[in-house]
Scaffold this active site. Structure first.
Site, PDB file in Angstrom:
ATOM      1  N   GLU A   1       1.109  -1.305   0.155  1.00 17.37           N
ATOM      2  CA  GLU A   1       0.097   0.115   0.264  1.00 17.37           C
ATOM      3  C   GLU A   1       1.373   0.633   0.328  1.00 17.37           C
ATOM      4  O   GLU A   1       0.599   2.161  -1.100  1.00 17.37           O
ATOM      5  CB  GLU A   1      -0.788  -0.315   1.551  1.00 17.37           C
ATOM      6  CG  GLU A   1      -1.621   1.594   1.338  1.00 17.37           C
ATOM      7  CD  GLU A   1      -2.550   0.788   2.911  1.00 17.37           C
ATOM      8  OE1 GLU A   1      -3.570   1.398   2.759  1.00 17.37           O
ATOM      9  OE2 GLU A   1      -1.930   0.680   3.613  1.00 17.37           O
TER      10      GLU A   1
ATOM     11  N   ARG B   1       5.187  30.967 -21.937  1.00 19.64           N
ATOM     12  CA  ARG B   1       4.098  32.029 -21.648  1.00 19.64           C
ATOM     13  C   ARG B   1       5.443  32.910 -21.809  1.00 19.64           C
ATOM     14  O   ARG B   1       6.458  32.724 -20.947  1.00 19.64           O
ATOM     15  CB  ARG B   1       3.750  31.210 -20.068  1.00 19.64           C
ATOM     16  CG  ARG B   1       3.338  32.872 -19.763  1.00 19.64           C
ATOM     17  CD  ARG B   1       1.502  33.562 -19.903  1.00 19.64           C
ATOM     18  NE  ARG B   1       1.232  34.797 -18.810  1.00 19.64           N
ATOM     19  CZ  ARG B   1       0.567  35.065 -19.682  1.00 19.64           C
ATOM     20  NH1 ARG B   1      -0.114  35.287 -20.846  1.00 19.64           N
ATOM     21  NH2 ARG B   1      -0.097  36.217 -18.869  1.00 19.64           N
TER      22      ARG B   1
ATOM     23  N   GLN C   1      14.618  32.857 -13.066  1.00 19.39           N
ATOM     24  CA  GLN C   1      14.726  32.001 -12.007  1.00 19.39           C
ATOM     25  C   GLN C   1      14.180  31.980 -10.826  1.00 19.39           C
ATOM     26  O   GLN C   1      13.574  30.427 -10.481  1.00 19.39           O
ATOM     27  CB  GLN C   1      16.605  32.398 -10.768  1.00 19.39           C
ATOM     28  CG  GLN C   1      17.681  32.442 -12.067  1.00 19.39           C
ATOM     29  CD  GLN C   1      18.326  32.172 -11.243  1.00 19.39           C
ATOM     30  OE1 GLN C   1      18.787  32.702  -9.749  1.00 19.39           O
ATOM     31  NE2 GLN C   1      19.615  32.406 -11.735  1.00 19.39           N
TER      32      GLN C   1
END
Length: 384
Positions: free
Chosen positions: A241, A267, A278
């Site tokens: 799990e 963009r 940065q």
């Protein structure tokens, strides 16, 4: 110890990525909003043999190990369409039955789990027990006419509404009246088995439920592994799990970073891509490093589990911790790179916030992992 993937594992990773890529985030988001199930993706993954890669071959599986199942889990998530029930049915239930079940139980349940035609949910958490499984009150008592009578209440159980049966952690009353840990396979259509949805703060295809067992009658063969299996049966499922949750977190982290980096490259503001700054690039780069470290920790944990190494328990906890933190940071960095668009469902990042944040809590909280490491690795006094 060689963590280089075999040719077969590289082919597996490529095949799973190709299949999951046909679905993607748009598929999961549409299903979640409509309250529908991921039936098509699950069925295709099962038919292709991906869900059963870690199930023994004699029961219809691929005969691989937890490394292979982690690859499957990660790649499906990396395509933006994670399947939570992989953590439950192929990881927990199949591992418990394969290692602790009787021959009849293996023959009954494993083939269906392997090909995806059977889904098993897992019920351990209770409202008044939480992380303290010693306080579980759900109990099974012997029925004078044969079999068992199960009574209790479970909480935050995933995917009950799409499961054929639930693997229930309970306290078994033996012939001497002593309560001992035990696991029972309970068909979801059993008389006295009821459940109700828990309204969550985020949208997901798999729903969460409160589950009630009102004097549910179970046959003798519902007890997984017999009366002596106890904690061994339970622990057989907990490490898988944690490993598959870590793998899913790693996949979601990769997905978020891929989207964030692509947006930062495309963009443009003030004449150049925002990724040239940065302040945008460094959080994405830092998150990438964290995800890669978490992937390494997950592979190590899966490999140790496959080797039956006792160190697998600590490694699984470390991997789950690292992957949850890395995924949260990756999604956050991607949202920030997207700006306002990061909170839009259209771009596929904002909806991940709730999903990755949940992995810091479940299936075991960050704090309980720290408790485990402090006590068992560092030798510090028990704090709880």
């Amino acid at each position: 110890m060689d963590f280089a993937e075999t040719d077969e594992q590289r082919m597996l990773r490529s095949a799973v990525a190709s299949m999951a890529g046909k679905y993607g985030h748009e598929y999961i988001w549409a299903k979640a909003k409509a309250g529908e199930k991921t039936t098509e993706l699950w069925a295709e993954a099962g038919k292709a043999g991906f869900l059963g890669v870690a199930v023994p071959e004699e029961y219809g599986g691929g005969g691989g190990g937890m490394v292979d199942l982690a690859i499957v889990t990660e790649e499906i998530a990396a395509a933006g369409c994670p399947l939570l029930l992989i953590v439950v049915s192929p990881a927990i239930a199949a591992s418990v039955i394969a290692t602790s079940g009787t021959q009849d139980q293996r023959e009954r349940w494993l083939p269906g789990i392997a090909d995806g035609t059977v889904k098993i949910s897992f019920a351990i958490t209770e409202p008044d027990a939480g992380s303290n499984s010693h306080n579980i009150t759900t109990s099974a008592r012997p029925d004078p006419d044969g079999g068992w009578r199960l009574t209790g209440h479970k909480y935050y159980i995933s995917g009950v509404d799409e499961s054929d049966a639930t693997l229930v952690v309970a306290r078994m009353q033996d012939s001497k009246g002593t309560l001992r840990p035990a696991m029972f396979m309970v068909p979801t259509d059993s008389p006295g088995y009821t459940y109700q949805p828990i309204e969550m703060a985020f949208v997901a295809a798999e729903r969460q439920f409160s589950v009630f067992f009102d004097d549910v009658h179970l046959p003798d063969e519902a007890l997984i592994g017999g009366e002596e299996a106890g904690l061994k049966a339970l622990f057989a499922g907990l490490n898988p799990e944690r490993i598959t949750v870590a793998a899913q977190s790693n996949g979601l982290g990769r997905y978020a970073l891929e989207k964030g980096a692509a947006y930062a490259r495309d963009r443009s503001v003030w004449g150049k891509p925002i990724g040239a700054h940065q302040a945008v690039a460094h959080p994405l780069a830092k998150a990438h490093i964290e995800v890669e470290l978490a992937r390494l920790a997950t592979t190590r944990a899966a490999w140790l589990y496959d080797q039956n190494d006792p160190a697998a328990g600590e490694a699984a906890n470390v991997a789950k911790y690292a992957a949850a933190e890395a995924a949260i940071n990756a999604v956050d960095a991607s949202v920030q790179a997207h700006g306002g668009n990061g909170m839009s469902a259209e771009y596929g990042i904002g909806p991940l916030i709730g999903s990755v944040r949940t992995t810091r809590i479940a299936p075991v909280s960050r704090e309980m992992i720290l408790n485990f490491v402090a006590q068992h690795t560092l030798g510090l006094p028990k704090s709880y």
